[in-house]
Write a protein that holds these residues in place. Sequence first.
Motif, PDB file in Angstrom:
ATOM      1  N   UNK A 181      67.698  55.755 -19.494  1.00 36.24           N
ATOM      2  CA  UNK A 181      68.708  54.890 -18.826  1.00 36.24           C
ATOM      3  C   UNK A 181      68.601  53.370 -19.098  1.00 36.24           C
ATOM      4  N   UNK A 183      68.247  49.505 -18.828  1.00 37.84           N
ATOM      5  CA  UNK A 183      67.206  48.644 -18.094  1.00 37.84           C
ATOM      6  C   UNK A 183      67.867  48.418 -16.726  1.00 37.84           C
ATOM      7  N   UNK A 184      69.322  48.002 -16.732  1.00 38.54           N
ATOM      8  CA  UNK A 184      69.928  47.555 -15.505  1.00 38.54           C
ATOM      9  C   UNK A 184      70.010  48.605 -14.300  1.00 38.54           C
ATOM     10  N   UNK A 186      67.704  51.178 -14.446  1.00 36.56           N
ATOM     11  CA  UNK A 186      66.254  51.775 -14.074  1.00 36.56           C
ATOM     12  C   UNK A 186      65.710  51.637 -12.829  1.00 36.56           C
ATOM     13  N   UNK A 187      65.935  50.416 -12.324  1.00 41.75           N
ATOM     14  CA  UNK A 187      65.114  49.805 -10.898  1.00 41.75           C
ATOM     15  C   UNK A 187      65.776  50.552 -10.026  1.00 41.75           C
ATOM     16  N   UNK A 188      67.016  50.854  -9.888  1.00 39.79           N
ATOM     17  CA  UNK A 188      67.672  51.819  -8.813  1.00 39.79           C
ATOM     18  C   UNK A 188      67.241  53.133  -8.819  1.00 39.79           C
ATOM     19  N   UNK A 190      64.147  53.986 -10.111  1.00 38.86           N
ATOM     20  CA  UNK A 190      62.868  53.909  -9.697  1.00 38.86           C
ATOM     21  C   UNK A 190      62.713  53.819  -8.026  1.00 38.86           C
ATOM     22  N   UNK A 191      63.556  53.050  -7.684  1.00 34.19           N
ATOM     23  CA  UNK A 191      63.446  52.924  -6.072  1.00 34.19           C
ATOM     24  C   UNK A 191      63.689  53.977  -5.210  1.00 34.19           C
ATOM     25  N   UNK A 194      60.573  56.276  -5.581  1.00 27.38           N
ATOM     26  CA  UNK A 194      59.575  55.836  -4.884  1.00 27.38           C
ATOM     27  C   UNK A 194      59.816  56.003  -3.521  1.00 27.38           C
ATOM     28  N   UNK A 198      57.498  58.819  -1.014  1.00 31.86           N
ATOM     29  CA  UNK A 198      56.979  58.451   0.160  1.00 31.86           C
ATOM     30  C   UNK A 198      57.296  59.168   1.338  1.00 31.86           C
ATOM     31  N   UNK A 213      56.191  51.283 -15.304  1.00 33.72           N
ATOM     32  CA  UNK A 213      56.705  52.032 -14.300  1.00 33.72           C
ATOM     33  C   UNK A 213      55.551  52.732 -13.849  1.00 33.72           C
ATOM     34  N   UNK A 215      52.318  51.822 -13.404  1.00 33.20           N
ATOM     35  CA  UNK A 215      51.775  51.033 -12.465  1.00 33.20           C
ATOM     36  C   UNK A 215      52.501  50.804 -11.181  1.00 33.20           C
ATOM     37  N   UNK A 216      53.535  50.773 -11.354  1.00 29.51           N
ATOM     38  CA  UNK A 216      54.531  50.588 -10.116  1.00 29.51           C
ATOM     39  C   UNK A 216      54.463  51.942  -9.310  1.00 29.51           C
TER      40      UNK A 216
END
Lengths: 257, 277
Positions: A181, A183-184, A186-188, A190-191, A194, A198, A213, A215-216
């Motif tokens: 994906x 970079x722009x 990826x964060x979404x 990954x969130x 997560x 959880x 990632x 580590x995150x």
Amino acid sequence: MSIVELRGAEVTYRRAGQPFVALHPTDVVIEPGERVGVVGGSGSGKTTMARLMLGLVPPSQGDALFDDRSIVGLPERQRGWLRARASMVFQDPNSSLNPRMKLRDIVGEPLRSPVLRNRGDVPEPTPEVLAGALEGVGLTAEMLDRYPHQLSGGQRQRVAIARALISDPAFLVADEPVSALDVSVRAQVLNLLTDEVNERSLALVLVSHDLAIVRHLCERVLVVERGHIVEQGAVADVLDNPQHPYTQALVDATLSL
Amino acid sequence: MSDPVLQVRDLTITFGRRQQKAVDSISFDVGADERLGIIGQSGSGKSVTALAIMGLLPDHARVTGSIRFDGRELVGLPEREYRQLRGDDIAMIFQEPMTALDPTMKVGRQIGEVVALHHADQRGGIRDDVLTWLERVGIVEPARIADSFPHELSGGQRQRALIAMALANHPGLVLCDEPTTALDVLVQRQILALLDEQLEGHSAIFVSHDLAVVRQVCRRVAVMLEGRIVEEGPIDQIIAEPQHPYTQGLIASARIDRVQPGERLPSVADFYRAGDA
């Protein structure tokens, strides 16, 4: 009680007619709810290890257990419980989603499996369940009638996550879930991962060459090189203070802004 | 300053009957020995721009504006003349070496073909040339690799072979389209170091969605969004003080290592939302 256990498990493939050991005898224990990163370069054996945990490749020696039950040699008909308890998100949603299926069929497919149907412990693929699965990953119910090509890359990976979670598994393998994906986006993604991990207290195996990632998302990390675990431990210990030269090389090669 | 090697003015590229703009009136220069990074997400128009320079857009693409290379206008250049430039004066390194290489031809012959095609005079000695190039791009056993088919090589070796092929004719301009995206971090690092070394003396454009990768090779970067260049300048300055909200989001979302593990990662959408998407 562990959820996944490898006991001296070895995987041998045949390459150009010659036996090739992709994973040397390995011991791994994963506890329920634990998040473990498996890191290494291409061909290190990290994906093989993950597939072994899901019963997708047989060990050439040793044992692989899930819920304290050996899954080695189990015929497919007796794996229904395993398929419901364990799911996988693959690297590239372009190839892991069938381009000729609508989202409702893709996401509902795990529930239509003949080994799961009518068992009572997994939901029926009703329109409400399917809509809920898409909404759970940040998409909308009206997308159920779309095809994968009508979505962006990030949306496609969300669909793959919805499909992996619909059978309400206890164990999730994510194999490079964001490396295909932008970079722009990826964060979404990954969130989303997560949050799901959880909320559902999922045990997670995150296979990746991207240490940031791991580590995150993870508490513990296994470093794999040429089919051997060369280093393992708490994420912060291993990545901040790598002992093995291979771990060191991975840390050094990681780019950041 | 000497004349730029590449001068792009008001380049607009539209596709299909609906005239959708993939690239919307962009202008930029690439100087001699300069490497320009073009950063953007999928659909931003960055790869289409590279293909337009290379003259590889499909027939139904409509290109207006100007692309001048060494003073020569490339927009509207007949295919016959483009063919002489391509692979000789302008070369391209693609993302997926497995699809960029011909699977039925040995690697050495493919590289040799590029040389032979443009230098018909050089009949003898092409094989030596190929082996020298393979060695230069860090292939340990050039003779064995030259006699191998692409599927027998690792991803890193294939990308090295592709770099050798692109550079074999000493092109004035090298276009790199996400050349390390398909590789793992270790091999990515090696290929970036190799490109950094081998692009010395060439002008280059480096297209990627990853700023951290672009920074390894380029000093200057242009940020593309929805077919336009929204920001351009020295890469270190743009990373330190991004002006456009999209660039700010891009940088914030790439800094996973600055977020406490398990905390919510900032995303581009927190900074910028597409107007009509």
